[in-house]
Design an enzyme around this catalytic site. Structure first.
Site, PDB file in Angstrom:
ATOM      1  N   ILE A   1       0.837  -1.209   0.000  1.00  0.00           N
ATOM      2  CA  ILE A   1       0.000   0.000   0.000  1.00  0.00           C
ATOM      3  C   ILE A   1       0.869   1.256   0.000  1.00  0.00           C
ATOM      4  O   ILE A   1       0.616   2.210  -0.749  1.00  0.00           O
ATOM      5  CB  ILE A   1      -0.948  -0.002   1.214  1.00  0.00           C
ATOM      6  CG1 ILE A   1      -1.940  -1.157   1.099  1.00  0.00           C
ATOM      7  CG2 ILE A   1      -1.695   1.332   1.326  1.00  0.00           C
ATOM      8  CD1 ILE A   1      -2.761  -1.396   2.338  1.00  0.00           C
TER       9      ILE A   1
ATOM     10  N   THR B   1       1.083   0.986   7.422  1.00  0.00           N
ATOM     11  CA  THR B   1       1.532  -0.309   7.921  1.00  0.00           C
ATOM     12  C   THR B   1       0.362  -1.058   8.556  1.00  0.00           C
ATOM     13  O   THR B   1      -0.763  -0.568   8.605  1.00  0.00           O
ATOM     14  CB  THR B   1       2.630  -0.116   8.987  1.00  0.00           C
ATOM     15  OG1 THR B   1       2.036   0.348  10.214  1.00  0.00           O
ATOM     16  CG2 THR B   1       3.676   0.888   8.539  1.00  0.00           C
TER      17      THR B   1
ATOM     18  N   GLU C   1     -10.709   6.488   7.150  1.00  0.00           N
ATOM     19  CA  GLU C   1     -11.752   5.887   6.311  1.00  0.00           C
ATOM     20  C   GLU C   1     -11.342   4.529   5.782  1.00  0.00           C
ATOM     21  O   GLU C   1     -12.153   3.602   5.692  1.00  0.00           O
ATOM     22  CB  GLU C   1     -12.066   6.830   5.143  1.00  0.00           C
ATOM     23  CG  GLU C   1     -13.185   6.354   4.230  1.00  0.00           C
ATOM     24  CD  GLU C   1     -14.548   6.360   4.908  1.00  0.00           C
ATOM     25  OE1 GLU C   1     -15.063   5.253   5.178  1.00  0.00           O
ATOM     26  OE2 GLU C   1     -15.083   7.447   5.171  1.00  0.00           O
TER      27      GLU C   1
ATOM     28  N   LEU D   1     -13.961   2.790   0.020  1.00  0.00           N
ATOM     29  CA  LEU D   1     -15.412   2.958   0.071  1.00  0.00           C
ATOM     30  C   LEU D   1     -15.793   3.929   1.191  1.00  0.00           C
ATOM     31  O   LEU D   1     -15.229   3.870   2.286  1.00  0.00           O
ATOM     32  CB  LEU D   1     -16.101   1.616   0.318  1.00  0.00           C
ATOM     33  CG  LEU D   1     -16.008   0.571  -0.801  1.00  0.00           C
ATOM     34  CD1 LEU D   1     -16.713  -0.712  -0.370  1.00  0.00           C
ATOM     35  CD2 LEU D   1     -16.613   1.106  -2.087  1.00  0.00           C
TER      36      LEU D   1
ATOM     37  N   GLY E   1      -3.330 -12.851  -5.495  1.00  0.00           N
ATOM     38  CA  GLY E   1      -2.855 -11.838  -4.559  1.00  0.00           C
ATOM     39  C   GLY E   1      -3.910 -11.294  -3.633  1.00  0.00           C
ATOM     40  O   GLY E   1      -3.695 -10.276  -2.966  1.00  0.00           O
TER      41      GLY E   1
ATOM     42  N   ASP F   1      -9.588 -10.038  10.811  1.00  0.00           N
ATOM     43  CA  ASP F   1      -9.542  -8.759  10.107  1.00  0.00           C
ATOM     44  C   ASP F   1     -10.956  -8.191   9.940  1.00  0.00           C
ATOM     45  O   ASP F   1     -11.197  -7.000  10.146  1.00  0.00           O
ATOM     46  CB  ASP F   1      -8.890  -8.952   8.737  1.00  0.00           C
ATOM     47  CG  ASP F   1      -8.735  -7.659   7.984  1.00  0.00           C
ATOM     48  OD1 ASP F   1      -7.910  -6.817   8.391  1.00  0.00           O
ATOM     49  OD2 ASP F   1      -9.468  -7.455   6.983  1.00  0.00           O
TER      50      ASP F   1
ATOM     51  N   LYS G   1     -12.855  -4.598  11.654  1.00  0.00           N
ATOM     52  CA  LYS G   1     -13.634  -3.597  10.928  1.00  0.00           C
ATOM     53  C   LYS G   1     -15.022  -3.416  11.556  1.00  0.00           C
ATOM     54  O   LYS G   1     -15.505  -2.288  11.701  1.00  0.00           O
ATOM     55  CB  LYS G   1     -13.767  -4.014   9.458  1.00  0.00           C
ATOM     56  CG  LYS G   1     -12.429  -4.059   8.726  1.00  0.00           C
ATOM     57  CD  LYS G   1     -12.574  -4.634   7.316  1.00  0.00           C
ATOM     58  CE  LYS G   1     -11.228  -4.711   6.623  1.00  0.00           C
ATOM     59  NZ  LYS G   1     -11.315  -5.312   5.276  1.00  0.00           N
TER      60      LYS G   1
ATOM     61  N   GLY H   1      -7.311  -4.378  -1.847  1.00  0.00           N
ATOM     62  CA  GLY H   1      -6.331  -4.211  -2.908  1.00  0.00           C
ATOM     63  C   GLY H   1      -5.539  -2.938  -2.715  1.00  0.00           C
ATOM     64  O   GLY H   1      -6.046  -1.931  -2.212  1.00  0.00           O
TER      65      GLY H   1
END
Length: 816
Positions: free
Chosen positions: A476, A556, A607, A614, A665, A679, A683, A798
């Protein structure tokens, strides 16, 4: 008719004097012209030093030889040998006369103000006589003018007051006798009624030009200096400062008073009274149009403010006590005492309760000011009715100036919001009733940041700037750097915004810019040559840079980095992050981040911690802030799990789909890091906290997708072996869903205070039924959206979309 004035830097060298002569010649071609020149740069100081040496009985001849040689060198450079003699003799005659005066001072060991005026006058006499001769010899008729013959003053040596009634007719009569020649007139010097030499004080040469302009009814007075006119701010501190086309006399006086050393304000008065425009131009860039100083008219430039000026070093003296409340004459006694002590007060502010008065003075006058105040109010101090004066040092004054300020509501709010969000503490505020100037006293160390931030926010800059410090150069982080590099021109052209990367760190190395931002085309190579990474030092350096709109960007997934957000806020940095760990760890940490950001008026934008780019968090906040009540949230917030379940159909086995996701990926190196639901849980936890729920990680119920044997496999290959063994488990789930005309989905549900993430099968009426690819989706069911949920859907994973979301959050810092 034009009057041109050239300052010390404009006549400081042979090269600059050659420029001056060209400017004079060109001006004369356009009509009648008169010229005023200062002494060569540094000569007045050298004369003062020579006078002081003579008074002390010290040797001064070497100083005189240096002054003489500077003038002789100019003559030898600009005139051919056959034409040098007259100018060289004139210099020698002047220097001999000066030497006699200084020997007299040495003999008497006395240096009066009258004698000092005689000595300093030689700077202007030498330069103007020389420039007149050089101008003559280059083809432009010129005549030397000794202003002592026609400018009359009182006998206040060192800072004489001009007698305009006597002076104006003398100027007019003298000028008539110059014929077609250009008068080259000494600035700064004059004479009293006894024809004794006097000087006009600070800005004296500007004053001479204004006097000539007013007496001769000039159309324009031009002040030639070493800048392109009045700037919107000090270009040494604000790189985006630019010259102003025009300003009013009043704006010019305000800017000059507060540090814009272009014109000395009192010297403009003759021009103001006569309505003569003053043009400030650059000797070293004569093509620049400069700045016109004039009365306000309809052609004036629009804009909230015209400029920002500053005084670097100020002390604030606070005088307070109950003995000041409602007592007449306190202010009069205070300022009379300061005037008697020779203290110049730059700024005054008084509490409406009359309990305290704050005064801004030069640091060198603070002790004298305190002594004068203590003496004036000794009786009140003895009775405890007035406290001992307090000195606060290490301060600066920043003044925002503009005629349009008095017609604009909300300007003060915008100014103080800008200072606050950039961590600049305002110590004192002053504003005149004209509303043309707002002055703030701030810490000196914050002056550059304040100037740049206000310059940006009040639309003086064509470009706003965000200064970014990036942590993380993985998938990223690298993509963000690429996007910043590729879109920088479009961002500047279309949105008038630039993002300067000032520092980059990863787990190994860190690098900082050495000027105007880090070049983003080769950051990997720059990092290899960087210093060892240290996140504490990285943040401290960002604080030391002390730049406006500074933001720490966390790309990170490190808990160590996330734990540093509080320190970043305390340093006055905004934080942008895609790292979910910070907001999904303990509730106390989440609350601490938000509270600290609010306390320091910094931005905290995250965000991308839910759904990448999104607008999920923004949508949720918009709903709740507008008064809607969220009843239930359903979501699929894992691109990896979304892809797997969307493709687990037909003949493909669950293990094959997981392998395909890894090959594309979509998964972490170990797919279990996605499939264990942690994960996803982070969220959902963040969303619950955004709704105001006091939830902890332990409050999230995760119904696992994988059998226990898969989770406990020793390595990745072992995981796939166990996954294939469990194929019947997944086939049973798929077959059951297909038989009911439904599809399998892994859905998180937040309802009331409960968070549950579990596999479900949904029918065709469900908004999640048609989900495709690796898209995320979230459905908000609220009191207003009670007939059907508000749905947000799109790519939620992604590097490209996540980096784009981080980019958008960085941009928000500029407009916060």
């Amino acid at each position: 008719m034009k009057v041109l004035k050239f300052g010390g830097t404009s006549v400081g060298t042979a090269e600059s004097i050659a420029r001056v002569v060209k400017i004079i010649t060109h001006a004369r071609e356009g009509g009648p012209t008169a010229v005023v020149c200062s002494a060569m740069g540094g000569v007045t100081d050298a004369l003062l030093a020579a006078g002081e040496k003579a008074r002390k009985g010290e040797e001064f001849i070497d100083s005189l030889r240096e002054i003489e040689e500077r003038h002789r060198e100019v003559i030898r450079t600009l005139l051919p040998p056959a034409e040098q003699n007259k100018a060289l003799i004139a210099v020698k005659v002047r220097m001999n006369a000066l030497e006699e005066i200084l020997y007299g001072v040495k003999a008497l060991s006395e240096l009066s103000w009258a004698t000092l005026d005689k000595i300093t006058a030689f700077g202007e006499l030498l330069s103007n006589e020389m420039i007149a001769e050089i101008t003559n010899r280059t083809g432009c008729p010129a005549v030397f003018g000794d202003a002592r013959k026609f400018i009359r003053t009182d006998s206040t040596f060192g800072n004489a007051t001009v007698d305009r009634e006597t002076t104006d007719p003398l100027i007019q009569a003298w000028y008539k006798g110059t014929g077609d020649a250009v008068p080259i007139v000494t600035g700064f010097i004059a004479a009293n009624s006894l024809e004794q030499t006097t000087t006009l004080g600070r800005g004296g040469s500007d004053y001479t030009a204004a006097l000539l302009g007013a007496a001769l009814e000039a159309d324009d007075i031009q002040i030639w200096t070493d800048v392109d006119g009045f700037m919107t701010a000090d270009p040494r501190r604000v790189k985006k400062a630019y010259p102003l086309q025009s300003i009013t006399y009043e704006e010019a006086m305000e800017l000059c008073y507060f540090g814009a050393k272009v014109i000395y304000p009192p010297t403009m008065l003759p021009a103001v009274a006569s309505g003569i425009p003053i043009t400030v131009k650059n000797t070293f860039n004569p093509e620049s149009p400069g700045t016109i100083v004039k009365h306000r008219d309809e052609s004036d430039e629009a804009g909230l403010i015209k400029g920002i000026a500053s005084i670097d070093d100020v002390c604030l003296i606070n005088v307070q006590g109950s003995g000041m409340i409602g007592i007449r004459g306190v202010s009069s006694r205070l300022f009379s005492a300061l005037a008697g002590a020779g203290v110049n007060v730059m700024l005054i502010t008084q509490a409406s309760s009359e309990h305290s008065i704050s005064l801004g003075v030069a640091p060198g006058q603070s002790e004298a000011a305190v002594a004068a105040i203590e003496e004036a109010f000794e009786a009140e101090r003895m009775r405890g009715r007035i406290d001992p004066p307090e000195i606060i040092s290490g301060l600066s004054i920043m003044a925002v100036v503009g005629e349009n300020m008095r017609r604009t509501s909300g300007l003060s709010g915008k100014l103080f919001h800008t200072l606050g969000k950039n961590g600049v503490n305002v110590v004192a505020i002053a504003q005149g009733s004209s509303e043309r100037n707002i002055s703030v006293v701030i810490e000196k160390k914050a002056l550059s940041k304040a100037l740049n931030a206000v310059h940006d926010s009040l639309f003086l800059s064509s470009l706003r700037t965000v200064n970014a410090y990036l942590a993380g150069t993985g998938t990223i982080g690298s993509e963000l750097i690429r996007q910043l590099h590729d879109s920088s021109l479009a961002l500047a052209e279309r949105h008038h915004l630039q993002i300067k990367v000032r520092g980059i760190t990863n787990s190994r190395k860190m690098v900082f810019d050495k000027g105007d931002g880090i070049g983003l085309s080769d950051t990997e190579a720059q990092l290899k040559g960087g210093e060892p990474a240290d996140i504490d030092r990285f943040l401290a350096r960002a604080a030391e840079d002390n730049l406006q709109n500074s933001v720490f960007v966390d790309n990170t997934s490190s808990a160590i980095i996330a734990a540093k957000y509080t320190a970043a806020f305390e340093y006055g940095l905004s934080v942008v992050t895609c790292n979910k760990i910070g907001n999904s760890s303990s509730l106390s940490q989440y609350n601490a981040f938000r509270a600290t950001a609010l306390k320091h008026l910094t931005s905290y934008n995250y965000e991308t911690t839910v759904g990448a780019a999104l607008p999920i968090i923004q949508t949720l906040n918009d709903l709740t802030m507008s008064g809607d009540k969220v009843v239930r949230i359903q979501a699929i917030l894992s691109g990896t799990i979304s892809f797997i379940f969307n493709n687990f159909e037909g003949e493909a086995t669950f293990a094959e789909v997981v392998r395909e996701a890894q090959a594309k990926g979509y998964t972490e190196p170990d797919p279990r890091d996605d499939l264990n639901g942690m994960d996803f849980a982070r969220k959902m936890l963040i969303l619950s906290r955004e709704m105001g729920l006091e939830t902890e990680p332990s409050d999230v119920e995760i119904v696992p997708i994988l059998p226990e044997s898969c989770l406990k496999a020793p390595d990745i290959e072992g995981f796939y072996t166990e996954l294939e063994k469990a194929n019947s488990h997944f086939e049973t789930m798929k077959t059951k869903a297909e038989a009911a005309g439904e599809k399998l989905r892994y859905i998180g549900v937040l309802e009331g205070k409960k968070i549950r993430i579990a596999p479900e099968s949904v029918n065709a009426s469900h908004p999640f039924y048609g989900l495709e690819g690796s898209d995320n989706i979230i459905a908000f069911s609220t009191e207003r959206y009670n007939q059907g949920p508000l749905v947000v859907k799109g790519p939620g994973a992604g590097p490209q979309v996540t980096a784009a979301g981080v980019y958008a959050d960085i941009i928000k810092v500029a407009g916060a």
